[in-house]
Scaffold this active site. Sequence first.
Site, PDB file in Angstrom:
ATOM      1  CE  LYS A  28       6.518 -31.773  22.570  1.00  0.00           C
ATOM      2  NZ  LYS A  28       5.718 -32.037  23.740  1.00  0.00           N
ATOM      3  CG  HIS A  36      10.091   1.270  40.012  1.00  0.00           C
ATOM      4  ND1 HIS A  36       8.997   0.870  40.759  1.00  0.00           N
ATOM      5  CD2 HIS A  36       9.672   2.291  39.240  1.00  0.00           C
ATOM      6  CE1 HIS A  36       7.955   1.627  40.437  1.00  0.00           C
ATOM      7  NE2 HIS A  36       8.339   2.503  39.521  1.00  0.00           N
ATOM      8  NE  ARG A  80       3.815  -5.513  34.483  1.00  0.00           N
ATOM      9  CZ  ARG A  80       3.319  -6.143  33.432  1.00  0.00           C
ATOM     10  NH1 ARG A  80       3.895  -6.025  32.263  1.00  0.00           N
ATOM     11  NH2 ARG A  80       2.256  -6.911  33.547  1.00  0.00           N
ATOM     12  N   PRO A 139      11.872 -10.768  28.533  1.00  0.00           N
ATOM     13  CG  PRO A 139      13.417 -10.426  30.232  1.00  0.00           C
ATOM     14  CD  PRO A 139      11.976 -10.267  29.883  1.00  0.00           C
ATOM     15  CD  GLU A 140      11.770 -14.426  23.116  1.00  0.00           C
ATOM     16  OE1 GLU A 140      12.279 -15.329  22.430  1.00  0.00           O
ATOM     17  OE2 GLU A 140      10.846 -13.709  22.696  1.00  0.00           O
TER      18      GLU A 140
END
Length: 293
Positions: free
Chosen positions: A166, A104, A123, A2-3
């Site tokens: 950069k 879970h 997980r 997820p972001e």
Amino acid sequence: MPELPEVETVRRGLEPAMQGARFAKVEVRRGDLRWPLPKDFAKRLQGKTVTGMGRRAKYLLADVSSGDVLVMHLGMSGSFHVFDGAGHGKPGAYYHERLKHAAHDHVVFHMSSGAIVTFNDPRRFGSMKLVPRQKLDAEPLLRALGPEPLGNEFDAAMLAQACRGKKTSLKAALLDQRVVAGLGNIYVCEALHRALLSPKRQASTIATRTGAPNERAERLVDAIKAVLNDAIKAGGSSLRDHKRTDGELGMFQHNFRVYDREGQTCRTAGCSGTVKRIVQNGRSTFYCPTCQK
Ligand SMILES: [Zn+2]
């Protein structure tokens, strides 16, 4: 993984169930998440009230009346589900799915509001940590994070300064959580496409030699904010694991302009290019070589 929009969607789902409510009971069914939960985890929360439900980058931050902050991360496959306490909502496909996966449900918060909040994580890369509020700034998980992309302080000048000199690609720079926090592969691809900037472009090219922003930096910041706001409005993107806390799917994956659209027509108005997939730093990048320069 997820972001920011997915985590913000979860925060908005947890807020009505948790903010202002007391932890009536905390059940730790499995404490071995990414890091083991402290032994006194339940004890430190039980009887305490959640005074605020915030977010920093991809971390959920619940302020607790004890002075602790409960720092939570969804990891790869973590999700929260809120049962409203008035019977388990509507029995249906989703309800049965929950029963199947209840093995879970590692942490369960029984809130004084009647809501039951479960943290499910097949997980177990997700994490929970209790950090005293006054030590939050020094917390290693949060300390190195760059600016919040939706915050007022994040602007073209700030991004240009971070990219000044950069030599890495613009894609890599935006994935660097020290440059800007909360973006991952999906929203970086989508933001670069909206800004019509190539992911291969050297990061330094959005700044002048003195680090001042140029027009590309302006476009990129606008695109980042726009794509994140659109995604939050759609409840995030559901590819594998992300669901809203009410079990509904986020819808933003239907609005992707390049992500996961290899070989399809570019969605930029007036562009007839084809979306291409390349690999950068071991991860897929989707972009349109015709309009992203
Ligand atoms: Zn295009």
